[in-house]
Design a protein around this motif. Structure first.
Motif, mmCIF file in Angstrom:
data_model
loop_
_atom_site.group_PDB
_atom_site.id
_atom_site.type_symbol
_atom_site.label_atom_id
_atom_site.label_comp_id
_atom_site.label_asym_id
_atom_site.label_seq_id
_atom_site.Cartn_x
_atom_site.Cartn_y
_atom_site.Cartn_z
ATOM 1 N N ASP A 117 0.810 -1.215 0.000
ATOM 2 C CA ASP A 117 0.000 0.000 0.000
ATOM 3 C C ASP A 117 0.847 1.270 0.000
ATOM 4 O O ASP A 117 0.326 2.382 0.109
ATOM 5 C CB ASP A 117 -0.936 0.002 1.211
ATOM 6 N N GLU A 118 2.149 1.125 -0.114
ATOM 7 C CA GLU A 118 3.045 2.286 -0.100
ATOM 8 C C GLU A 118 3.037 2.978 -1.456
ATOM 9 O O GLU A 118 3.144 2.325 -2.504
ATOM 10 C CB GLU A 118 4.469 1.821 0.234
ATOM 11 N N ALA A 119 2.894 4.303 -1.456
ATOM 12 C CA ALA A 119 2.990 5.061 -2.709
ATOM 13 C C ALA A 119 4.428 4.994 -3.211
ATOM 14 O O ALA A 119 5.358 5.419 -2.525
ATOM 15 C CB ALA A 119 2.580 6.511 -2.467
ATOM 16 N N LEU A 120 4.603 4.452 -4.417
ATOM 17 C CA LEU A 120 5.942 4.164 -4.928
ATOM 18 C C LEU A 120 6.092 4.660 -6.359
ATOM 19 O O LEU A 120 5.216 4.451 -7.199
ATOM 20 C CB LEU A 120 6.206 2.661 -4.881
ATOM 21 N N VAL A 121 7.219 5.309 -6.622
ATOM 22 C CA VAL A 121 7.612 5.696 -7.976
ATOM 23 C C VAL A 121 8.993 5.139 -8.238
ATOM 24 O O VAL A 121 9.907 5.308 -7.415
ATOM 25 C CB VAL A 121 7.633 7.231 -8.148
ATOM 26 N N LEU A 122 9.157 4.470 -9.367
ATOM 27 C CA LEU A 122 10.469 4.042 -9.827
ATOM 28 C C LEU A 122 11.007 5.092 -10.790
ATOM 29 O O LEU A 122 10.371 5.392 -11.811
ATOM 30 C CB LEU A 122 10.391 2.698 -10.542
ATOM 31 N N LEU A 123 12.147 5.665 -10.476
ATOM 32 C CA LEU A 123 12.835 6.622 -11.349
ATOM 33 C C LEU A 123 14.094 5.927 -11.827
ATOM 34 O O LEU A 123 15.045 5.728 -11.050
ATOM 35 C CB LEU A 123 13.167 7.902 -10.573
ATOM 36 N N VAL A 124 14.122 5.531 -13.106
ATOM 37 C CA VAL A 124 15.109 4.541 -13.524
ATOM 38 C C VAL A 124 15.862 4.941 -14.789
ATOM 39 O O VAL A 124 15.379 5.705 -15.622
ATOM 40 C CB VAL A 124 14.436 3.168 -13.755
ATOM 41 N N HIS A 125 17.046 4.368 -14.893
ATOM 42 C CA HIS A 125 17.826 4.361 -16.131
ATOM 43 C C HIS A 125 17.037 3.566 -17.175
ATOM 44 O O HIS A 125 16.361 2.583 -16.838
ATOM 45 C CB HIS A 125 19.174 3.689 -15.843
ATOM 46 N N PRO A 126 17.102 3.931 -18.460
ATOM 47 C CA PRO A 126 16.315 3.212 -19.476
ATOM 48 C C PRO A 126 16.551 1.703 -19.512
ATOM 49 O O PRO A 126 15.626 0.945 -19.821
ATOM 50 C CB PRO A 126 16.754 3.875 -20.784
ATOM 51 N N LEU A 127 17.762 1.244 -19.188
ATOM 52 C CA LEU A 127 18.011 -0.194 -19.232
ATOM 53 C C LEU A 127 17.343 -0.938 -18.083
ATOM 54 O O LEU A 127 17.336 -2.169 -18.073
ATOM 55 C CB LEU A 127 19.518 -0.474 -19.243
ATOM 56 N N ALA A 128 16.772 -0.208 -17.140
ATOM 57 C CA ALA A 128 16.005 -0.837 -16.060
ATOM 58 C C ALA A 128 14.512 -0.881 -16.363
ATOM 59 O O ALA A 128 13.739 -1.414 -15.557
ATOM 60 C CB ALA A 128 16.239 -0.103 -14.743
ATOM 61 N N LEU A 129 14.089 -0.363 -17.503
ATOM 62 C CA LEU A 129 12.659 -0.316 -17.821
ATOM 63 C C LEU A 129 12.021 -1.707 -17.947
ATOM 64 O O LEU A 129 10.876 -1.890 -17.506
ATOM 65 C CB LEU A 129 12.427 0.496 -19.089
ATOM 66 N N PRO A 130 12.674 -2.712 -18.534
ATOM 67 C CA PRO A 130 12.035 -4.038 -18.571
ATOM 68 C C PRO A 130 11.713 -4.565 -17.177
ATOM 69 O O PRO A 130 10.631 -5.138 -16.957
ATOM 70 C CB PRO A 130 13.076 -4.914 -19.282
ATOM 71 N N GLU A 131 12.604 -4.360 -16.223
ATOM 72 C CA GLU A 131 12.358 -4.813 -14.852
ATOM 73 C C GLU A 131 11.286 -3.959 -14.178
ATOM 74 O O GLU A 131 10.493 -4.476 -13.371
ATOM 75 C CB GLU A 131 13.657 -4.791 -14.059
ATOM 76 N N ALA A 132 11.239 -2.674 -14.488
ATOM 77 C CA ALA A 132 10.183 -1.829 -13.939
ATOM 78 C C ALA A 132 8.817 -2.318 -14.382
ATOM 79 O O ALA A 132 7.851 -2.312 -13.598
ATOM 80 C CB ALA A 132 10.404 -0.377 -14.368
ATOM 81 N N ASP A 133 8.711 -2.769 -15.618
ATOM 82 C CA ASP A 133 7.442 -3.301 -16.115
ATOM 83 C C ASP A 133 7.071 -4.604 -15.412
ATOM 84 O O ASP A 133 5.896 -4.860 -15.134
ATOM 85 C CB ASP A 133 7.536 -3.515 -17.625
ATOM 86 N N LEU A 134 8.079 -5.430 -15.113
ATOM 87 C CA LEU A 134 7.819 -6.653 -14.349
ATOM 88 C C LEU A 134 7.263 -6.314 -12.964
ATOM 89 O O LEU A 134 6.347 -6.975 -12.456
ATOM 90 C CB LEU A 134 9.104 -7.467 -14.198
ATOM 91 N N CYS A 135 7.821 -5.295 -12.344
ATOM 92 C CA CYS A 135 7.347 -4.887 -11.018
ATOM 93 C C CYS A 135 5.890 -4.428 -11.075
ATOM 94 O O CYS A 135 5.084 -4.737 -10.191
ATOM 95 C CB CYS A 135 8.221 -3.763 -10.467
ATOM 96 N N ARG A 136 5.553 -3.700 -12.113
ATOM 97 C CA ARG A 136 4.202 -3.152 -12.212
ATOM 98 C C ARG A 136 3.158 -4.237 -12.444
ATOM 99 O O ARG A 136 1.973 -4.049 -12.130
ATOM 100 C CB ARG A 136 4.156 -2.109 -13.328
ATOM 101 N N ALA A 137 3.568 -5.391 -12.978
ATOM 102 C CA ALA A 137 2.619 -6.477 -13.206
ATOM 103 C C ALA A 137 1.977 -6.952 -11.908
ATOM 104 O O ALA A 137 0.826 -7.395 -11.904
ATOM 105 C CB ALA A 137 3.319 -7.650 -13.895
ATOM 106 N N ARG A 138 2.709 -6.874 -10.810
ATOM 107 C CA ARG A 138 2.165 -7.290 -9.518
ATOM 108 C C ARG A 138 1.855 -6.117 -8.599
ATOM 109 O O ARG A 138 1.449 -6.317 -7.463
ATOM 110 C CB ARG A 138 3.147 -8.237 -8.831
ATOM 111 N N ARG A 139 2.077 -4.912 -9.108
ATOM 112 C CA ARG A 139 1.817 -3.717 -8.306
ATOM 113 C C ARG A 139 1.190 -2.681 -9.243
ATOM 114 O O ARG A 139 1.853 -1.744 -9.679
ATOM 115 C CB ARG A 139 3.135 -3.212 -7.712
ATOM 116 N N PRO A 140 -0.091 -2.830 -9.558
ATOM 117 C CA PRO A 140 -0.696 -2.007 -10.613
ATOM 118 C C PRO A 140 -0.614 -0.507 -10.368
ATOM 119 O O PRO A 140 -0.635 0.274 -11.322
ATOM 120 C CB PRO A 140 -2.157 -2.494 -10.621
ATOM 121 N N GLY A 141 -0.547 -0.074 -9.120
ATOM 122 C CA GLY A 141 -0.471 1.358 -8.852
ATOM 123 C C GLY A 141 0.911 1.959 -9.005
ATOM 124 O O GLY A 141 1.082 3.167 -8.844
ATOM 125 N N LEU A 142 1.901 1.134 -9.322
ATOM 126 C CA LEU A 142 3.280 1.617 -9.441
ATOM 127 C C LEU A 142 3.420 2.597 -10.595
ATOM 128 O O LEU A 142 2.917 2.359 -11.698
ATOM 129 C CB LEU A 142 4.210 0.418 -9.670
#
Length: 438
Positions: A117-142
């Motif tokens: 339930d924590e408000a979370l923003v990932l601020l990432v290098h472009p090469l981390a975007l595939p992993e950021a998308d994986l995270c969002r699959a289980r955390r829709p509010g990310l």
């Protein structure tokens, strides 16, 4: 940015106020030049009370330790620096991709372990975007923001279009440019990255993707450029929404002074400012470059400072007219230099622009060809081909640079643009609003 609408008494709940605090997980990879802009953003967010976790290669811990940021060290393979393909114009991407996968894989369990339930923003290098998308699959509010250090990280079919070291002439029609860019991605990027990305997506129960570039552009909720519009204007085919920020030049030790040895060298001949040579802090394969540099300055009678943390790359018997330093803050050295000869890394390029120092760029790989093309177009730099470099050609390039009587005036005009500020407060506010969206 679209304004929020507050409607009272009709069942619409007002959004959370901008003062609400968010957890920002800031993720980067690469050399110190990649690290520092992300540190600048992380500290800007932390200083207004947000919780910030800073994920970066573990070898950068000494830079981060005194900042107060919560540092999570990511695994790094030091052997990659010795890979001869690291600085190859086309094979370099594959080396970087393979070297960064173990580090990027750590992002997913890190996010999975956070309170849901924590408000979370990932601020990432472009090469981390595939992993950021994986995270969002289980955390829709990310929410995901991608920060682009250099224009080359945002491919475009518009000018200047560089396909590695090869420029595409302005007269080539847009349709053909689009085809060329797709062919480059299909031949250089997709064969390296898609298999890994799709394996991770399948393990997460997600659909495969067919194009790496298309996938990367689709992931962020917000894209951020860490370079100003005057360096690279916004292109019609860049992702939206986008925030333009200036160069977030950052020094982890802003009060550092030049070494006594360097001060003495600079004071020996005040009227003969040295040429500064570097090929990047992460380059362990610059022996030939520094040999050519020595030959060039001796041919035309110039003094020089060689910057590299890897002393073994230098000729063992440097003459008194050449001084080696392992690290010097460029913001302190460049105002006292005649010319900077370098690889075209975006951080080094930006420091030279701020200092108003003429540049001779010898690009090797990655974003360096595009950066070199841009400073040449601004009229503040000349370029030399690394594949054909020798002492005579390097000396000729320096003489050509020094013979341009208008060059210094153009450099000063560009330098004055930094006086308008490179603050990150506007970016911080936009990231805060991103956390409140949805």
């Amino acid at each position: 940015m679209e304004p929020y609408c507050f409607q009272q008494g009709i069942g619409i709940e007002p959004p959370k106020q901008p003062g609400a605090k968010t957890h920002f997980a800031v993720v980067t990879i690469g050399s110190a030049g990649d690290l520092f802009p992300f540190m600048a953003m992380a500290l800007t967010l932390r200083d207004v009370g947000h919780r910030v976790s800073f994920l970066a290669p573990e070898q950068h811990a000494p830079y981060v330790k005194d900042s107060g940021l919560a540092f999570i060290g990511l695994p790094a393979d030091a052997a990659v620096l010795a890979d001869p393909d690291l600085w190859h114009p086309t094979r370099g991407f594959g080396v970087v991709w393979r070297a960064t996968r173990p580090a990027m894989a750590q992002i997913v369990p890190f996010v999975d372990a956070l309170p849901p339930d924590e408000a979370l923003v990932l601020l990432v290098h472009p090469l981390a975007l595939p992993e950021a998308d994986l995270c969002r699959a289980r955390r829709p509010g990310l929410k995901v923001a991608a920060a682009y250090l250099a224009p080359q990280n945002l491919p475009t079919i518009h000018d200047p279009l560089m396909l590695g070291p090869w420029p595409v002439p302005p007269w080539v029609p847009l349709g053909l440019r689009s085809w060329l860019l797709r062919r480059l991605a299909a031949g250089v990027i997709d064969p390296v990255a898609l298999k890994d990305v799709n394996a991770a997506r399948q393990a997460r129960g997600m659909e495969k993707v067919d194009s790496m570039l298309t996938h990367l552009f689709a992931v962020p909720d917000l894209s951020v450029t860490l370079f100003p519009d005057w360096f690279a204007p916004t292109q019609p085919d860049w992702p939206k929404p986008m925030v333009r920020a200036g160069f977030p030049l950052f020094d982890p030790n802003p009060d550092a002074v030049l070494s006594p040895e360097l001060e003495r060298f600079l004071d020996e001949e005040p009227g003969a400012r040295p040429v500064v040579f570097t090929h990047g802090t992460g380059n362990t394969q610059s022996r030939a470059y520094f040999e050519h540099a020595r030959a060039a300055v001796e041919l035309i009678g110039l003094r020089a400072v060689f910057l590299t943390p890897h002393r073994e790359q230098l000729p063992p018997d440097l003459p008194p007219s050449i001084l080696w330093q392992d690290y010097v803050p460029l913001r302190r050295l460049l105002p006292r230099a005649m010319v900077l000869v370098h690889h075209g890394g975006i951080g080094t390029t930006a420091e030279a622009l701020r200092a108003g120092t003429p540049q001779l760029v010898v690009p090797l790989a990655h974003d360096q060809f595009d950066n070199a093309a841009r400073v040449a177009a601004l009229g503040v730099a000349f370029r030399a081909r690394a594949s054909r470099l020798n002492g005579v050609r390097l000396a000729r390039g320096l003489q050509q640079l020094l013979g341009d009587r208008e060059l210094v005036a153009r450099c000063r005009r560009i330098s004055r643009r930094f006086a308008f500020g490179q603050g990150l407060q506007g970016l911080r506010q936009r990231l805060e609003m991103l956390a409140l969206d949805g």
